[in-house]
Write a protein that holds these residues in place. Structure first.
Motif, mmCIF file in Angstrom:
data_model
loop_
_atom_site.group_PDB
_atom_site.id
_atom_site.type_symbol
_atom_site.label_atom_id
_atom_site.label_comp_id
_atom_site.label_asym_id
_atom_site.label_seq_id
_atom_site.Cartn_x
_atom_site.Cartn_y
_atom_site.Cartn_z
ATOM 1 N N GLN A 9 7.536 -6.711 7.017
ATOM 2 C CA GLN A 9 7.640 -8.001 6.313
ATOM 3 C C GLN A 9 6.482 -8.729 6.899
ATOM 4 O OE1 GLN A 9 11.545 -9.616 7.101
ATOM 5 N NE2 GLN A 9 12.551 -7.994 5.997
ATOM 6 N N ALA A 10 6.388 -8.930 8.037
ATOM 7 C CA ALA A 10 5.697 -9.694 8.893
ATOM 8 C C ALA A 10 4.191 -9.441 8.214
ATOM 9 C CB ALA A 10 5.419 -9.889 10.260
ATOM 10 N N LYS A 11 3.924 -8.050 8.215
ATOM 11 C CA LYS A 11 2.381 -7.793 7.666
ATOM 12 C C LYS A 11 2.034 -7.736 6.344
ATOM 13 C CE LYS A 11 2.266 -4.237 11.528
ATOM 14 N NZ LYS A 11 2.423 -2.855 11.950
ATOM 15 N N GLY A 12 3.504 -8.210 5.310
ATOM 16 C CA GLY A 12 3.098 -8.393 4.055
ATOM 17 C C GLY A 12 2.864 -7.127 3.345
ATOM 18 N N LYS A 13 3.397 -6.189 3.866
ATOM 19 C CA LYS A 13 3.167 -4.660 3.171
ATOM 20 C C LYS A 13 4.222 -4.539 2.041
ATOM 21 C CE LYS A 13 1.415 -1.973 7.127
ATOM 22 N NZ LYS A 13 1.663 -0.747 7.871
ATOM 23 N N PRO A 14 3.862 -4.183 0.994
ATOM 24 C CA PRO A 14 4.496 -4.003 -0.268
ATOM 25 C C PRO A 14 6.077 -2.971 0.142
ATOM 26 C CG PRO A 14 2.618 -2.880 -0.707
ATOM 27 C CD PRO A 14 2.429 -3.551 0.625
ATOM 28 N N ASN A 15 6.996 -3.236 -0.592
ATOM 29 C CA ASN A 15 7.937 -1.952 -0.532
ATOM 30 C C ASN A 15 7.649 -0.997 -1.567
ATOM 31 O OD1 ASN A 15 10.670 -0.926 -1.683
ATOM 32 N ND2 ASN A 15 11.274 -1.962 0.327
ATOM 33 N N VAL A 16 7.523 0.097 -1.086
ATOM 34 C CA VAL A 16 6.955 1.427 -1.862
ATOM 35 C C VAL A 16 8.149 1.657 -2.982
ATOM 36 C CG1 VAL A 16 6.501 3.812 -1.886
ATOM 37 C CG2 VAL A 16 5.726 2.322 -0.069
ATOM 38 N N SER A 17 9.371 1.644 -2.606
ATOM 39 C CA SER A 17 10.399 1.795 -3.784
ATOM 40 C C SER A 17 10.599 0.980 -4.703
ATOM 41 C CB SER A 17 11.697 2.018 -3.207
ATOM 42 O OG SER A 17 12.282 1.053 -2.729
ATOM 43 N N ASP A 18 9.871 -0.430 -4.437
ATOM 44 C CA ASP A 18 9.918 -1.397 -5.471
ATOM 45 C C ASP A 18 8.814 -1.254 -6.487
ATOM 46 O OD1 ASP A 18 12.193 -2.905 -4.389
ATOM 47 O OD2 ASP A 18 10.787 -4.630 -3.449
ATOM 48 N N MET A 19 7.805 -0.699 -5.866
ATOM 49 C CA MET A 19 6.632 -0.400 -6.727
ATOM 50 C C MET A 19 6.868 0.889 -7.392
ATOM 51 S SD MET A 19 3.177 -0.992 -4.314
ATOM 52 C CE MET A 19 3.557 0.292 -3.253
ATOM 53 N N VAL A 20 7.427 1.842 -7.126
ATOM 54 C CA VAL A 20 7.943 3.050 -7.954
ATOM 55 C C VAL A 20 8.679 2.469 -9.067
ATOM 56 C CG1 VAL A 20 8.994 5.336 -7.861
ATOM 57 C CG2 VAL A 20 7.566 4.628 -5.899
ATOM 58 N N TYR A 21 9.726 1.746 -8.593
ATOM 59 C CA TYR A 21 10.842 1.162 -9.605
ATOM 60 C C TYR A 21 9.979 0.643 -10.842
ATOM 61 C CZ TYR A 21 13.817 -2.133 -11.604
ATOM 62 O OH TYR A 21 14.422 -2.842 -12.552
#
Length: 234
Positions: A9-21
């Motif tokens: 979260q702190a690094k602001g990385k996207p959630n991969v499963s969200d992007m796939v969804y």
């Protein structure tokens, strides 16, 4: 809805499963994948999107939870011929058309969410309250509008979960991507993480089982958001 690792979260990385969804969901909503059609297997999705099987499985499970796809005997996951319960089917074309204005949606949110948090204050268990706290903290720490909006959505989704009412949860999940997500994106563009202040207060009210206070705070939160984002309609 899973709360991501704090370091991520702190690094602001996207959630991969969200992007796939989102990619799979868009393939359904755009008509690229037709009702009754079999979607790619987990392994094929991993290959197509360069993601792990865990992320692909989580995305498919989310689509199944929303009634968009189903697993059939004999193997394979298919687009449902009716991607929502029969009683909700007439709502989908209207929602996807974007014809409901912001005022109508705010009024709808007040009807649903004020009562929802009242039920959550009566029924939420410790684990659900902890998840709300984690979503609040992630939103407060987020450094981008995209992340703030994501954790804002998580918080409101968790309230729907904590009602322990499957009808409320189902309605929330039907509208969250068609209406609520764009609406929250617009709100965050104006307000930033301001809403997190109210989220914390609501969590404390839920912890105390203070139904009246929880409902009052949710109504105040939505009313303040209406006022602060009124400039969007000017």
């Amino acid at each position: 809805m899973e709360i991501e690792n704090r370091a991520t979260q702190a690094k602001g990385k996207p959630n991969v499963s969200d992007m796939v969804y989102e990619r799979l969901r868009n393939s359904i909503y755009s008509g690229e994948w037709k009702p009754g059609e079999r979607i790619p297997s987990e392994s094929k999705i991993c290959e197509m999107m360069s993601v792990s099987r865990v992320s692909a499985r989580a995305a498919i499970s989310r689509l199944m939870g929303q009634g968009l796809v189903e697993r059939r005997q004999g193997g394979g996951t298919y687009i449902r011929t009716c991607s929502c319960p029969d009683q909700f089917e007439p709502m989908i074309p209207y929602m996807l058309s974007g014809r409901a204005d912001r005022v109508s949606m705010f009024e709808f949110r007040k009807i649903i969410e004020v009562e929802s948090i009242g039920l959550a204050a009566m029924r939420a268990d410790i684990g659900q309250i902890d998840q709300m706290q984690a979503a609040y903290e992630a939103m407060a720490m987020a450094k981008s509008d995209e992340l703030i909006s994501r954790y804002d959505m998580q918080f409101h989704h968790l309230i729907a979960v904590a009602t322990n009412n499957p009808v409320i949860l189902r309605i929330f999940e039907i509208i969250q991507d068609t209406y609520l997500r764009p609406m929250l994106d617009q709100n965050v563009a104006v307000m930033g993480a301001y809403g997190a202040v109210y989220h914390e207060k609501m969590i404390r009210a839920v912890e105390r089982r203070d139904v009246a206070q929880a409902k009052r705070l949710m109504e105040e939160h939505i009313n303040n958001t209406i006022q602060m984002t009124a400039q969007l309609n000017r």
